[in-house]
Design a protein around this motif. Structure first.
Motif, PDB file in Angstrom:
ATOM      1  N   GLY A  77       0.739  -1.294  -0.016  1.00  0.00           N
ATOM      2  CA  GLY A  77      -0.058   0.005   0.098  1.00  0.00           C
ATOM      3  C   GLY A  77       0.947   1.296  -0.179  1.00  0.00           C
ATOM      4  N   GLY A  78       0.045   2.528  -0.177  1.00  0.00           N
ATOM      5  CA  GLY A  78       0.849   3.465  -0.259  1.00  0.00           C
ATOM      6  C   GLY A  78       1.986   3.476  -1.675  1.00  0.00           C
ATOM      7  N   GLY A  79       2.746   4.633  -1.880  1.00  0.00           N
ATOM      8  CA  GLY A  79       3.681   4.505  -2.697  1.00  0.00           C
ATOM      9  C   GLY A  79       3.127   4.870  -3.901  1.00  0.00           C
ATOM     10  N   GLU A  80       3.905   4.603  -5.112  1.00  0.00           N
ATOM     11  CA  GLU A  80       3.772   5.218  -6.534  1.00  0.00           C
ATOM     12  C   GLU A  80       2.870   4.001  -7.120  1.00  0.00           C
ATOM     13  OE1 GLU A  80       4.604   7.913  -7.527  1.00  0.00           O
ATOM     14  OE2 GLU A  80       6.213   8.580  -6.481  1.00  0.00           O
ATOM     15  N   ARG A  81       1.995   4.104  -7.864  1.00  0.00           N
ATOM     16  CA  ARG A  81       1.210   3.308  -8.644  1.00  0.00           C
ATOM     17  C   ARG A  81       1.262   3.725 -10.111  1.00  0.00           C
ATOM     18  NH1 ARG A  81      -5.166   4.194  -6.902  1.00  0.00           N
ATOM     19  NH2 ARG A  81      -5.175   6.408  -7.792  1.00  0.00           N
ATOM     20  N   GLY A 117       9.105  -6.582 -17.600  1.00  0.00           N
ATOM     21  CA  GLY A 117       8.684  -5.494 -18.740  1.00  0.00           C
ATOM     22  C   GLY A 117       9.544  -4.300 -18.493  1.00  0.00           C
ATOM     23  N   GLY A 118       8.815  -3.157 -18.608  1.00  0.00           N
ATOM     24  CA  GLY A 118       9.644  -2.048 -18.487  1.00  0.00           C
ATOM     25  C   GLY A 118       8.877  -0.811 -18.158  1.00  0.00           C
ATOM     26  N   TYR A 119       9.513   0.395 -17.658  1.00  0.00           N
ATOM     27  CA  TYR A 119       8.520   1.462 -17.428  1.00  0.00           C
ATOM     28  C   TYR A 119       8.948   2.582 -18.469  1.00  0.00           C
ATOM     29  CZ  TYR A 119       7.652  -0.670 -12.833  1.00  0.00           C
ATOM     30  OH  TYR A 119       7.057  -1.554 -11.823  1.00  0.00           O
ATOM     31  N   HIS A 120       7.958   3.039 -19.023  1.00  0.00           N
ATOM     32  CA  HIS A 120       8.204   4.312 -20.127  1.00  0.00           C
ATOM     33  C   HIS A 120       7.251   5.199 -19.830  1.00  0.00           C
ATOM     34  CE1 HIS A 120      10.633   1.340 -22.261  1.00  0.00           C
ATOM     35  NE2 HIS A 120       9.679   0.422 -21.938  1.00  0.00           N
ATOM     36  N   GLY A 121       7.459   6.412 -20.569  1.00  0.00           N
ATOM     37  CA  GLY A 121       6.679   7.646 -20.621  1.00  0.00           C
ATOM     38  C   GLY A 121       5.347   7.353 -21.410  1.00  0.00           C
ATOM     39  N   VAL A 122       4.535   8.281 -21.454  1.00  0.00           N
ATOM     40  CA  VAL A 122       3.192   8.370 -22.179  1.00  0.00           C
ATOM     41  C   VAL A 122       3.475   8.057 -23.562  1.00  0.00           C
ATOM     42  CG1 VAL A 122       0.945   9.406 -22.588  1.00  0.00           C
ATOM     43  CG2 VAL A 122       1.996   9.399 -20.398  1.00  0.00           C
ATOM     44  N   GLU A 123       4.217   8.603 -24.243  1.00  0.00           N
ATOM     45  CA  GLU A 123       4.605   8.481 -25.409  1.00  0.00           C
ATOM     46  C   GLU A 123       4.963   7.406 -25.950  1.00  0.00           C
ATOM     47  OE1 GLU A 123       8.486   9.277 -23.535  1.00  0.00           O
ATOM     48  OE2 GLU A 123       6.535  10.502 -23.425  1.00  0.00           O
ATOM     49  N   ALA A 124       5.512   6.454 -25.370  1.00  0.00           N
ATOM     50  CA  ALA A 124       5.541   5.083 -25.755  1.00  0.00           C
ATOM     51  C   ALA A 124       4.367   4.195 -26.018  1.00  0.00           C
ATOM     52  CB  ALA A 124       6.483   4.280 -24.774  1.00  0.00           C
ATOM     53  N   VAL A 125       3.233   4.661 -25.224  1.00  0.00           N
ATOM     54  CA  VAL A 125       2.047   3.976 -25.251  1.00  0.00           C
ATOM     55  C   VAL A 125       1.389   3.937 -26.753  1.00  0.00           C
ATOM     56  CG1 VAL A 125      -0.313   3.784 -24.517  1.00  0.00           C
ATOM     57  CG2 VAL A 125       1.696   4.089 -23.016  1.00  0.00           C
ATOM     58  N   LEU A 126       1.715   5.069 -27.308  1.00  0.00           N
ATOM     59  CA  LEU A 126       1.081   5.391 -28.794  1.00  0.00           C
ATOM     60  C   LEU A 126       1.475   4.426 -29.815  1.00  0.00           C
ATOM     61  CD1 LEU A 126      -0.520   7.570 -30.741  1.00  0.00           C
ATOM     62  CD2 LEU A 126       1.712   8.561 -31.253  1.00  0.00           C
ATOM     63  N   ALA A 127       2.989   4.024 -29.843  1.00  0.00           N
ATOM     64  CA  ALA A 127       3.082   3.024 -30.705  1.00  0.00           C
ATOM     65  C   ALA A 127       2.537   1.502 -30.172  1.00  0.00           C
ATOM     66  CB  ALA A 127       4.726   2.686 -30.664  1.00  0.00           C
ATOM     67  N   ASN A 143       2.014   9.070 -10.537  1.00  0.00           N
ATOM     68  CA  ASN A 143       3.178   8.830 -10.075  1.00  0.00           C
ATOM     69  C   ASN A 143       4.079   9.743 -10.389  1.00  0.00           C
ATOM     70  OD1 ASN A 143       4.895   7.939 -12.361  1.00  0.00           O
ATOM     71  ND2 ASN A 143       3.116   6.391 -12.413  1.00  0.00           N
ATOM     72  N   THR A 144       5.141  10.106  -9.425  1.00  0.00           N
ATOM     73  CA  THR A 144       6.123  11.288  -9.776  1.00  0.00           C
ATOM     74  C   THR A 144       7.146  11.013 -10.852  1.00  0.00           C
ATOM     75  OG1 THR A 144       7.509  10.403  -8.217  1.00  0.00           O
ATOM     76  CG2 THR A 144       6.057  11.971  -7.252  1.00  0.00           C
ATOM     77  N   TYR A 145       6.917   9.975 -11.569  1.00  0.00           N
ATOM     78  CA  TYR A 145       7.822   9.876 -12.627  1.00  0.00           C
ATOM     79  C   TYR A 145       7.101   9.878 -14.225  1.00  0.00           C
ATOM     80  CZ  TYR A 145      10.285   7.550  -8.932  1.00  0.00           C
ATOM     81  OH  TYR A 145      10.878   7.372  -7.464  1.00  0.00           O
ATOM     82  N   GLY A 146       5.775   9.883 -14.129  1.00  0.00           N
ATOM     83  CA  GLY A 146       5.196  10.084 -15.239  1.00  0.00           C
ATOM     84  C   GLY A 146       5.165   9.003 -16.165  1.00  0.00           C
TER      85      GLY A 146
END
Length: 161
Positions: A77-81, A117-127, A143-146
């Protein structure tokens, strides 16, 4: 106006009214149409199959839903999601509710998942999943990382705990 044309006009009006009635639903799946290959209800998924699993960073957490947003959240619980991009064949299971993988395995809201997997910015979701998916995950960032958790595009790499 002829009697036949008036009947068709009334029928068309009823169809539009019935369709519009579903727009205010609390069911996340009701806000998405099935013609969006990168979305099924709140499930953001790859638009195409892949033979390459992808990255191997450890991704895990508890499945949470808030509004139309599906997340992986810390187990304690708590933290970044993070909003999630699921494998190609994943679907929203409104009865459970949860994510149904192509294998038939259902990962319910509240279940713990361990995967790669990996963590990516929103722009990766487009492809990966298309513009409709980008619009959804951009609204769901919490999350603070976007960043978005991008699970490998092979359902065999998703392990319920």
């Amino acid at each position: 106006m002829t009697k036949r044309r008036r009947s068709w006009t009334v029928a068309a009006g009823l169809i539009i009214a019935i369709g519009a009635a579903g727009c205010g639903s609390d069911d996340p799946a009701a806000t998405f149409s099935s013609d969006q290959p990168g979305l099924d209800g709140p499930v953001v998924r790859y638009r195409e199959r892949s033979v390459d699993g992808g990255e191997d960073a450890e991704i895990g957490g508890v499945i949470e839903i808030e509004g139309d947003c599906l997340y992986l959240a810390p187990v304690a619980g708590g933290g970044e999601r993070y909003p999630v991009v699921w494998p190609y064949s994943s679907e929203w299971d409104a009865e459970t509710p949860g994510v149904r993988l192509g294998s038939g395995t259902v990962l319910a809201v509240g279940d713990r998942v361990d995967t790669a997997g990996g963590y990516h910015g929103v722009e990766a979701v487009l492809a990966l999943a298309g513009q409709d998916a980008v619009d959804l995950v951009a609204d769901c960032l919490d999350n603070t990382y976007g960043e978005i958790a991008v699970i490998n595009n092979l359902e065999s790499l998703v392990w319920p705990d």
